[in-house]
Design a protein around this motif. Structure first.
Motif, PDB file in Angstrom:
ATOM      1  N   LYS A  37     -12.847  -0.656   4.765  1.00  0.00           N
ATOM      2  CA  LYS A  37     -12.376  -0.417   6.141  1.00  0.00           C
ATOM      3  C   LYS A  37     -11.117   0.439   6.173  1.00  0.00           C
ATOM      4  N   SER A  38     -10.299   0.346   5.150  1.00  0.00           N
ATOM      5  CA  SER A  38      -9.072   1.163   5.149  1.00  0.00           C
ATOM      6  C   SER A  38      -9.397   2.650   5.054  1.00  0.00           C
ATOM      7  N   LEU A  39     -10.602   2.973   4.591  1.00  0.00           N
ATOM      8  CA  LEU A  39     -10.992   4.388   4.489  1.00  0.00           C
ATOM      9  C   LEU A  39     -11.965   4.786   5.602  1.00  0.00           C
ATOM     10  N   ALA A  40     -12.152   3.882   6.573  1.00  0.00           N
ATOM     11  CA  ALA A  40     -13.203   4.114   7.579  1.00  0.00           C
ATOM     12  C   ALA A  40     -12.721   4.982   8.738  1.00  0.00           C
ATOM     13  N   THR A  86      -7.142  -4.546  -6.880  1.00  0.00           N
ATOM     14  CA  THR A  86      -7.061  -3.542  -5.828  1.00  0.00           C
ATOM     15  C   THR A  86      -7.908  -3.928  -4.620  1.00  0.00           C
ATOM     16  N   GLU A  87      -7.646  -3.295  -3.524  1.00  0.00           N
ATOM     17  CA  GLU A  87      -8.465  -3.513  -2.319  1.00  0.00           C
ATOM     18  C   GLU A  87      -9.682  -2.588  -2.345  1.00  0.00           C
ATOM     19  N   THR A  88     -10.421  -2.583  -1.269  1.00  0.00           N
ATOM     20  CA  THR A  88     -11.659  -1.794  -1.238  1.00  0.00           C
ATOM     21  C   THR A  88     -11.406  -0.290  -1.414  1.00  0.00           C
ATOM     22  N   ALA A  89     -10.257   0.200  -0.953  1.00  0.00           N
ATOM     23  CA  ALA A  89      -9.956   1.635  -1.152  1.00  0.00           C
ATOM     24  C   ALA A  89      -9.863   1.944  -2.646  1.00  0.00           C
ATOM     25  N   GLY A  90      -9.208   1.060  -3.391  1.00  0.00           N
ATOM     26  CA  GLY A  90      -9.087   1.256  -4.845  1.00  0.00           C
ATOM     27  C   GLY A  90     -10.426   1.062  -5.534  1.00  0.00           C
ATOM     28  N   SER A 121       0.855  -1.192   0.000  1.00  0.00           N
ATOM     29  CA  SER A 121       0.000   0.000   0.000  1.00  0.00           C
ATOM     30  C   SER A 121       0.890   1.241   0.000  1.00  0.00           C
ATOM     31  N   PHE A 122       0.280   2.396  -0.255  1.00  0.00           N
ATOM     32  CA  PHE A 122       1.039   3.648  -0.280  1.00  0.00           C
ATOM     33  C   PHE A 122       1.578   4.003   1.101  1.00  0.00           C
ATOM     34  N   LYS A 123       1.083   3.323   2.143  1.00  0.00           N
ATOM     35  CA  LYS A 123       1.501   3.658   3.510  1.00  0.00           C
ATOM     36  C   LYS A 123       2.999   3.451   3.732  1.00  0.00           C
ATOM     37  N   ASP A 124       3.636   2.610   2.921  1.00  0.00           N
ATOM     38  CA  ASP A 124       5.088   2.435   3.077  1.00  0.00           C
ATOM     39  C   ASP A 124       5.827   3.760   2.873  1.00  0.00           C
ATOM     40  N   ASN A 155      -4.299   4.004  -7.322  1.00  0.00           N
ATOM     41  CA  ASN A 155      -4.633   2.765  -6.627  1.00  0.00           C
ATOM     42  C   ASN A 155      -3.689   2.624  -5.443  1.00  0.00           C
ATOM     43  N   THR A 156      -4.228   2.748  -4.242  1.00  0.00           N
ATOM     44  CA  THR A 156      -3.367   2.834  -3.059  1.00  0.00           C
ATOM     45  C   THR A 156      -3.132   1.506  -2.346  1.00  0.00           C
ATOM     46  N   GLY A 157      -3.848   0.456  -2.747  1.00  0.00           N
ATOM     47  CA  GLY A 157      -3.697  -0.792  -1.985  1.00  0.00           C
ATOM     48  C   GLY A 157      -3.939  -2.049  -2.814  1.00  0.00           C
ATOM     49  N   ILE A 170      -8.254  10.624  -5.897  1.00  0.00           N
ATOM     50  CA  ILE A 170      -7.491  10.123  -4.749  1.00  0.00           C
ATOM     51  C   ILE A 170      -8.456   9.676  -3.642  1.00  0.00           C
ATOM     52  N   PRO A 171      -8.234   8.490  -3.043  1.00  0.00           N
ATOM     53  CA  PRO A 171      -9.110   8.086  -1.927  1.00  0.00           C
ATOM     54  C   PRO A 171      -8.854   8.943  -0.681  1.00  0.00           C
ATOM     55  N   VAL A 172      -9.881   9.099   0.120  1.00  0.00           N
ATOM     56  CA  VAL A 172      -9.774   9.947   1.316  1.00  0.00           C
ATOM     57  C   VAL A 172     -10.218   9.174   2.557  1.00  0.00           C
ATOM     58  N   ALA A 173      -9.279   9.033   3.508  1.00  0.00           N
ATOM     59  CA  ALA A 173      -9.647   8.551   4.846  1.00  0.00           C
ATOM     60  C   ALA A 173      -9.430   9.729   5.797  1.00  0.00           C
ATOM     61  N   SER A 174      -8.180   9.930   6.275  1.00  0.00           N
ATOM     62  CA  SER A 174      -7.892  11.150   7.052  1.00  0.00           C
ATOM     63  C   SER A 174      -7.799  12.361   6.135  1.00  0.00           C
ATOM     64  N   GLY A 175      -7.495  12.095   4.854  1.00  0.00           N
ATOM     65  CA  GLY A 175      -7.321  13.174   3.872  1.00  0.00           C
ATOM     66  C   GLY A 175      -5.876  13.612   3.701  1.00  0.00           C
ATOM     67  N   ALA A 176      -4.960  13.003   4.461  1.00  0.00           N
ATOM     68  CA  ALA A 176      -3.556  13.431   4.405  1.00  0.00           C
ATOM     69  C   ALA A 176      -2.971  13.241   3.011  1.00  0.00           C
ATOM     70  N   GLN A 177      -3.241  12.099   2.433  1.00  0.00           N
ATOM     71  CA  GLN A 177      -2.649  11.811   1.119  1.00  0.00           C
ATOM     72  C   GLN A 177      -3.078  12.841   0.078  1.00  0.00           C
ATOM     73  N   LEU A 178      -4.351  13.118   0.045  1.00  0.00           N
ATOM     74  CA  LEU A 178      -4.852  14.070  -0.964  1.00  0.00           C
ATOM     75  C   LEU A 178      -4.201  15.444  -0.788  1.00  0.00           C
ATOM     76  N   SER A 237      -4.281   2.358  13.378  1.00  0.00           N
ATOM     77  CA  SER A 237      -4.350   2.092  11.943  1.00  0.00           C
ATOM     78  C   SER A 237      -5.680   1.490  11.526  1.00  0.00           C
ATOM     79  N   THR A 238      -6.084   1.777  10.274  1.00  0.00           N
ATOM     80  CA  THR A 238      -7.214   1.054   9.681  1.00  0.00           C
ATOM     81  C   THR A 238      -6.704  -0.214   8.969  1.00  0.00           C
ATOM     82  N   GLY A 239      -5.434  -0.542   9.116  1.00  0.00           N
ATOM     83  CA  GLY A 239      -4.929  -1.817   8.595  1.00  0.00           C
ATOM     84  C   GLY A 239      -3.631  -1.699   7.841  1.00  0.00           C
ATOM     85  N   ASN A 240      -3.649  -0.959   6.735  1.00  0.00           N
ATOM     86  CA  ASN A 240      -2.439  -0.868   5.914  1.00  0.00           C
ATOM     87  C   ASN A 240      -1.293  -0.179   6.629  1.00  0.00           C
ATOM     88  N   LEU A 241      -1.610   0.832   7.400  1.00  0.00           N
ATOM     89  CA  LEU A 241      -0.546   1.557   8.104  1.00  0.00           C
ATOM     90  C   LEU A 241       0.146   0.636   9.112  1.00  0.00           C
TER      91      LEU A 241
HETATM   92  C1  LIG Z   1      -5.269   1.721   0.932  1.00  0.00           C
HETATM   93  C2  LIG Z   1      -5.511   3.079   1.499  1.00  0.00           C
HETATM   94  N1  LIG Z   1      -5.806   4.070   0.663  1.00  0.00           N
HETATM   95  C3  LIG Z   1      -6.046   5.323   1.102  1.00  0.00           C
HETATM   96  C4  LIG Z   1      -6.006   5.641   2.446  1.00  0.00           C
HETATM   97  C5  LIG Z   1      -6.317   7.052   2.851  1.00  0.00           C
HETATM   98  O1  LIG Z   1      -5.243   7.718   3.374  1.00  0.00           O
HETATM   99  P1  LIG Z   1      -5.357   9.114   4.140  1.00  0.00           P
HETATM  100  O2  LIG Z   1      -5.640   8.788   5.576  1.00  0.00           O
HETATM  101  O3  LIG Z   1      -4.045   9.740   3.916  1.00  0.00           O
HETATM  102  O4  LIG Z   1      -6.504   9.872   3.532  1.00  0.00           O
HETATM  103  C6  LIG Z   1      -5.702   4.640   3.360  1.00  0.00           C
HETATM  104  C7  LIG Z   1      -5.636   4.968   4.799  1.00  0.00           C
HETATM  105  O5  LIG Z   1      -5.542   4.184   5.658  1.00  0.00           O
HETATM  106  C8  LIG Z   1      -5.446   3.330   2.888  1.00  0.00           C
HETATM  107  O6  LIG Z   1      -5.128   2.324   3.715  1.00  0.00           O
END
Ligand SMILES: Cc1ncc(COP(=O)(O)O)c(C=O)c1O
Ligand SMILES: [Zn+2]
Length: 434
Positions: A323-326, A370-374, A133-136, A400-402, A260-268, A158-162
């Motif tokens: 769940k990774s975006l939850a 891809t995973e559910t985030a993708g 995942s992009f978390k690396d 595609n982040t995961g 771009i997927p958004v969970a915390s929004g940091a990546q975007l 973490s929601t998993g990937n981190l």
């Molecule tokens: C696969 C994947 N994509 C996107 C995100 C979203 O990242 P961010 O928290 O930077 O918005 C996460 C966060 O856990 C993630 O695991």
């Protein structure tokens, strides 16, 4: 001022309570100069801080960048350290053990583009990072900060990937890791952490509960680097490398649109920061670009605020297969709103069924699982085109982040063996597949 010494210090050097924290070595954070408040602009010295002492706003890294040329970057290693001059890491970052993430593929996605009616579509495929995942990327920057701060423990909620990325990077660096996850997380994501660490902590609660617990521990315990809590400003900078790579791989230019997927929004927020820094440094030509955020409807506080024209993000209780975006209370939610509005993009959401469809669509058109985030991101890409919010004639990048192997259950009921047959040619012919 923080005291500076030219002595390199090792990761296992612990903080001596009586003497206070050890001095930072010179160049510990590269060309970073200070921590700057994103709300009031107040600046403080570099240190393990994340909240503004004046207004409690989030801090981010300020730099005094050197002149950097495309040639110098291209001569760097095939990982994210090719951009080390633009990150809060020391010049000798490649010499300390880390997972060397980044420089993942940017694939021309003609089949998916045709399917969705987009002329010029690319997939930035971050599923091929060391822990898929992009978390690396963010963890590699956080690990560098933890080293420079002489942290004893490398940790995260973490929601998993981190958790996967922290556990793996900590193992490689030889630093103790403790990772916290919601107890109901997908089994593969739990195993993908537990193989690297003895200290996977499953918490009865959702991510926001886990995050609150982590913040409390960070406040109580000395020497703990919670990557996305007390070293968050350093950690978040790692996501800029996604933006740098997209621009470099397009031949040193920016795309017109990015989803771009958004969970915390940091990546975007950091992909946008990367694009602005490249313009500022003269590495790409200035041009308008639109940033789009993707959420699952079952956890879409930012998409809801965007559509309602709100300036604030109201927290929600997540209920989605993504769940990774939850993250119901996203730390960078308001900044995502600002960026998507400023650039003329949008934040959209799709149902869990559309997330599953997105996973299968990407798999069957481009051979990327891809995973559910993708699935969320591809589902939102489709919805943006269908609703006229994204211009299908403009060059578009979807991130595609995961990796799908971590969320197999999401599609396991929808795909499988077409038929089961006896091992004979006749049985095969009878299936009609010949
Ligand atoms: C696969 C994947 N994509 C996107 C995100 C979203 O990242 P961010 O928290 O930077 O918005 C996460 C966060 O856990 C993630 O695991
Ligand atoms: Zn402030």
């Amino acid at each position: 001022m923080t005291a500076v010494t030219s002595q390199a210090q090792t990761v296992d050097q612990t903080i001596d309570q009586a003497a206070g924290p050890p001095a930072l070595r010179e160049g510990a954070f590269g060309h970073a100069t200070a921590l700057s408040c994103r709300e009031c602009g107040h600046r403080i010295d570099l240190g393990p801080h994340y909240a503004c002492p004046e207004c409690f706003g989030p801090l981010e890294i300020a730099y005094d960048f050197p002149a950097v040329t495309a040639r110098e970057i291209e001569a760097g290693p095939p990982n994210m350290w090719r951009y080390k001059a633009l990150l809060p890491v020391p010049e000798d970052i490649e010499e300390s053990p880390n997972t060397e993430p980044g420089f993942t593929r940017l694939l021309k996605a003609n089949n998916l583009g045709r399917e969705l009616g987009i002329d010029n579509l690319w997939v930035k495929d971050d599923s091929t990072n060391p822990t898929n995942s992009f978390k690396d990327r963010v963890v590699a920057c956080a690990l560098s900060a933890a080293r420079e701060f002489h942290s004893k423990v490398f940790a995260c909620p973490s929601t998993g990937n981190l958790a996967n990325a922290v556990a793996a990077a900590g193992a490689r660096a030889g630093i103790k890791t403790v990772v916290f996850i919601p107890a109901d997380l997908e089994r593969p994501k739990q195993v993908n952490s537990a193989v690297y660490t003895d200290s996977l902590v499953a918490v009865n609660g959702n991510y926001d509960d886990v995050n609150r617990l982590a913040s409390e521990i960070a406040g109580e315990e000395d020497g703990w680097a919670f990557v996305n809590v007390n070293v968050r400003p350093y950690y978040a900078e790692g996501s800029k490398t996604l933006g740098f790579e997209i621009a470099e791989q397009l031949g040193w230019r920016l795309p017109d649109q990015v989803v771009i997927p958004v969970a915390s929004g940091a990546q975007l927020t950091k992909v946008d920061k990367a694009f602005r820094e490249l313009i500022e440094l003269g590495l790409v030509e200035e041009k308008p670009y639109r940033v789009y955020g993707a959420q699952a409807t079952g956890c879409s506080p930012v998409a809801t605020a965007f559509k309602d024209g709100q300036q604030v993000v109201r927290p929600v209780r997540p209920d989605t297969i993504a769940k990774s975006l939850a993250i119901g209370n996203p730390a960078d939610g308001v900044y995502v709103l600002d960026i998507c509005r400023r650039t003329g993009g949008a934040v959209e959401d799709v149902s869990d069924d559309q997330v599953r469809e997105g996973i299968l669509l990407l798999a069957r058109t481009e051979g990327i699982f891809t995973e559910t985030a993708g699935g969320t991101t591809v589902g939102v890409l489709k919805k943006l085109v269908d609703t006229g919010q994204l211009d299908p004639t403009l060059e578009t990048v979807v991130i595609n982040t995961g990796m799908g192997l971590k969320t197999l259950d999401a599609v396991a009921d929808q795909v499988g063996a077409a038929v089961t047959i006896d091992p004979s040619y006749g049985a095969f012919v009878a299936t009609g597949l010949a």
